[in-house]
Design a protein around this motif. Structure first.
Motif: not given
Length: 281
Positions: A80, A83, A87, A207, A210-211, A213, A215
């Motif tokens: 997270e 992530a 962002a 990205r 899926g980066g 995602d 988490w």
């Protein structure tokens, strides 16, 4: 020709002194267009307010570096945290650097040059553990260069290619690059399982893969989130390591005490899981 900006993403927690060293090394980079984003998860008083970090942040801004800082809580795990940092990235390329890494001044420029040359999803500089200089482990020094462009490949936990990670343990890569004597101006790409600590991504491709995602599928106490993200990028767009590396590990105690869940072993197909301590180098 002007160079594109690179966003440098630094996750940190409870390491003000180490963070100050890493930020100082970033300030000394000869790549001119950097924006540095730091996300601190120190509970209570932020590491961003500690004197050594404040001093370096002043130094960076005085030298014209763009710096953005966040005190990002609550802690919900490293996936997270990464992530969140992703962002904040707006540049075509982003470099994830851990808060305990020392970088040679030309490292970011070389990573970017190799990433552009091969058009792949990521290029990483594996970190050297110099406390192991007295240990030579030739059985762990296997390396295969990419002779052409870096191509997509699938590497799964427990596969034959997974064993490549041993090259990045201790000072193995440092010993090997000394023997090979590849000049920094001729940086070469080699096949990896993953690279820890210092990895530059094509932001759009990270990205698209899926980066981080995944988490929410992991408990806060996990590790290997960086590995899983790289494996997904490698499968679609390819990824490699860079030789010479130019990154050095401070070898501090981990701030991630709960590591029972290793992300790639938990979320990808694999063979028999490794024994305790074998999943990571």
């Amino acid at each position: 020709m002007s160079l594109p900006r690179i966003d440098v993403l630094v996750p940190t927690c409870n390491r003000p002194a180490a963070l100050a060293v890493t930020l100082t090394a970033l300030g000394a980079q000869d790549y001119p267009e950097l924006r540095i984003v730091v996300s601190d998860q120190t509970e209570g008083t932020s590491a961003l307010g500690q004197a050594e970090v404040v001093a370096v942040l002043r130094y960076l801004r005085a030298r014209g570096r763009q710096v953005e800082t966040w005190h990002h809580l609550p802690r919900r795990g490293m996936a997270e945290q990464r992530a969140f940092l992703l962002a904040q990235a707006h540049a075509p390329c982003c470099l994830f650097v851990d808060d305990d890494v020392i970088l040679e001044p030309d490292l970011i420029g070389r990573l970017h040059g190799l990433l552009v040359r091969h058009g792949c999803g990521f290029v990483g500089s594996a970190v050297h553990g110099l406390s192991y200089l007295g240990q030579h482990r030739p059985a762990q020094e296997a390396l295969t260069f990419w002779e052409g462009r870096v191509e997509p490949e699938t590497v799964l936990p427990g596969s034959g290619a997974w064993a490549r990670h041993h090259l990045h343990s201790a000072a193995n890569l440092f010993h090997l690059q000394r023997r090979l004597a590849v000049p920094p101006g001729q940086s070469r790409a080699y096949r990896v399982a993953w690279v820890g600590g210092c990895v530059m991504f094509d932001t759009a491709r990270l990205r698209a893969a899926g980066g981080f995602d995944f988490w929410p599928a992991l408990p806060p106490g996990h590790c290997g989130e960086d590995v899983l993200a790289q494996l997904r990028v490698m499968e679609r767009f390819g990824g490699c390591g860079m030789l010479p590396s130019g990154a050095y590990h401070m070898e501090l105690p981990t701030t991630l005490k709960a590591r029972e869940v290793d992300a790639p072993w938990a979320l990808l197909p694999h063979g028999d899981p490794p024994g305790q301590g074998q999943a990571r180098p």
